[in-house]
Write a protein that holds these residues in place. Structure first.
Motif, short mmCIF file in Angstrom:
data_model
loop_
_atom_site.label_atom_id
_atom_site.label_comp_id
_atom_site.label_asym_id
_atom_site.label_seq_id
_atom_site.Cartn_x
_atom_site.Cartn_y
_atom_site.Cartn_z
N MET A 1 0.83 -1.21 -0.03
CA MET A 1 0.02 0.01 0.03
C MET A 1 0.86 1.20 0.00
O MET A 1 1.79 1.35 0.67
CB MET A 1 -0.77 0.10 1.26
N VAL A 2 0.61 2.24 -0.79
CA VAL A 2 1.40 3.37 -0.81
C VAL A 2 0.53 4.63 -0.28
O VAL A 2 -0.53 4.87 -0.90
CB VAL A 2 1.76 3.85 -2.53
N VAL B 1 0.42 -3.76 -6.14
CA VAL B 1 -0.02 -2.77 -5.21
C VAL B 1 -1.63 -2.78 -5.08
O VAL B 1 -2.34 -2.99 -5.87
CB VAL B 1 0.34 -1.27 -6.09
N VAL B 2 -2.08 -3.06 -3.78
CA VAL B 2 -3.37 -3.39 -3.54
C VAL B 2 -4.37 -2.24 -2.88
O VAL B 2 -5.34 -2.37 -2.82
CB VAL B 2 -3.49 -4.56 -2.38
N ALA B 3 -3.50 -1.15 -2.53
CA ALA B 3 -4.12 0.20 -2.15
C ALA B 3 -3.28 1.28 -2.21
O ALA B 3 -2.20 1.16 -2.04
CB ALA B 3 -4.59 -0.16 -0.60
N GLU B 4 -3.82 2.40 -2.03
CA GLU B 4 -3.32 3.69 -2.09
C GLU B 4 -4.04 4.60 -1.32
O GLU B 4 -5.33 4.40 -1.00
CB GLU B 4 -3.20 4.45 -3.54
N ALA B 5 -3.41 5.62 -0.55
CA ALA B 5 -4.11 6.45 0.32
C ALA B 5 -3.32 7.94 0.49
O ALA B 5 -2.11 7.98 0.19
CB ALA B 5 -4.03 5.82 1.70
N ASP B 6 -4.06 8.94 0.67
CA ASP B 6 -3.43 10.11 0.66
C ASP B 6 -3.74 10.69 1.87
O ASP B 6 -3.46 12.21 2.03
CB ASP B 6 -3.99 11.10 -0.49
N VAL C 1 -3.94 10.06 6.73
CA VAL C 1 -3.90 9.15 7.91
C VAL C 1 -5.38 8.50 7.93
O VAL C 1 -5.30 7.16 8.16
CB VAL C 1 -3.90 9.89 9.12
N ARG C 2 -6.29 9.19 7.63
CA ARG C 2 -7.90 8.54 7.59
C ARG C 2 -8.23 7.55 6.48
O ARG C 2 -8.44 6.34 7.05
CB ARG C 2 -8.95 9.76 7.30
N THR C 3 -7.72 7.84 5.31
CA THR C 3 -7.75 6.85 4.26
C THR C 3 -6.56 5.69 4.35
O THR C 3 -7.06 4.44 4.22
CB THR C 3 -7.56 7.42 2.91
N ALA C 4 -5.50 5.91 4.92
CA ALA C 4 -4.72 4.83 5.18
C ALA C 4 -4.91 3.88 6.38
O ALA C 4 -5.02 2.67 6.05
CB ALA C 4 -3.29 5.38 5.89
N ARG C 5 -5.75 4.28 7.24
CA ARG C 5 -6.34 3.56 8.43
C ARG C 5 -7.35 2.60 7.74
O ARG C 5 -7.57 1.35 7.85
CB ARG C 5 -6.88 4.25 9.31
#
Length: 213
Positions: free
Chosen positions: A7-8, A30-35, A37-41
């Motif tokens: 995950m990036v 690559v199974v996920a991306e986040a921009d 803290v909220r989306t990373a969680r």
């Protein structure tokens, strides 16, 4: 490498897309991306093997995001990939549970190698940063109770532990100490059992706390 899921996490879409593309082309999934803290969680629920983590996010720091991700997916390993090499950022990330820290000046080949090592449970740092972390933890006092109750390691186990803390692989340690790969692995496993630790990342943190270098 296809078995290593990634995950990036980065708030810059162009950079995030470029890193994801490079990793995909290198054989990772690559199974996920986040921009944030909220989306990373939220997206860490897919339980990626490795999380590439930026230190500057719009709703918090990479330290905050590292804690959030590991709270949701404790088996994931966080590798920081940041433009910052500031002492506070490096130490904050490690204390939050990050397995390693690379600056964004690292080459694509160095990033690929770092992801593979992180997935394997090794601690990976940009040259110079490992020394910073080791130096900081050497300053921390270890309570007399902890010292008196600490398991006794043999001289060889301590020697191997010191090299593990420097980020060396079992093969590299075997070459350095003129031992077989199996013998080194046996020492590592014996040390893990004695210290009641789960993996090499925890072993590295223990070595750092004890001031081994």
């Amino acid at each position: 490498m296809a078995e290593i899921t990634v995950m990036v996490v980065d708030d810059h879409p162009i950079w995030r897309t470029a890193v994801s593309r490079d990793l995909t082309e290198s054989g990772f999934l690559v199974v996920a991306e986040a921009d944030s803290v909220r989306t990373a969680r939220a997206r860490a629920m897919v339980e990626p093997t490795v999380v590439l983590m930026d230190m500057s996010l719009p709703d918090g720091s990479g330290t905050d995001a590292t804690r959030a991700v590991l709270d949701v997916s404790p088996r994931s390993r966080v590798l920081v990939l940041s433009a910052s090499s500031e002492r506070a950022d490096v130490l904050g990330a490690v204390k939050a549970g990050a397995s390693g820290y690379l600056v964004k000046s690292a080459s694509a080949a160095e990033l690929v190698e770092a992801v593979v090592k992180t997935a394997a449970g090794q601690a990976v740092f940009t040259p110079g940063l490992a020394g910073l972390v080791l130096g900081e933890y050497r300053k921390l006092s270890v309570s007399k109770v902890r010292q008196s109750s600490a398991p006794t390691l043999t001289d060889r186990e301590t020697e191997v532990l010191r090299l593990v803390a420097k980020g060396m692989s079992a093969k590299q340690i075997a070459s350095r100490l003129v031992l077989s790969h199996r013998t080194v692995e046996n020492h590592v496993q014996a040390t893990l059992r004695k210290l009641q630790l789960a993996n090499r990342v925890e072993l590295t943190r223990y070595a750092i706390e004890q001031g081994l270098d």
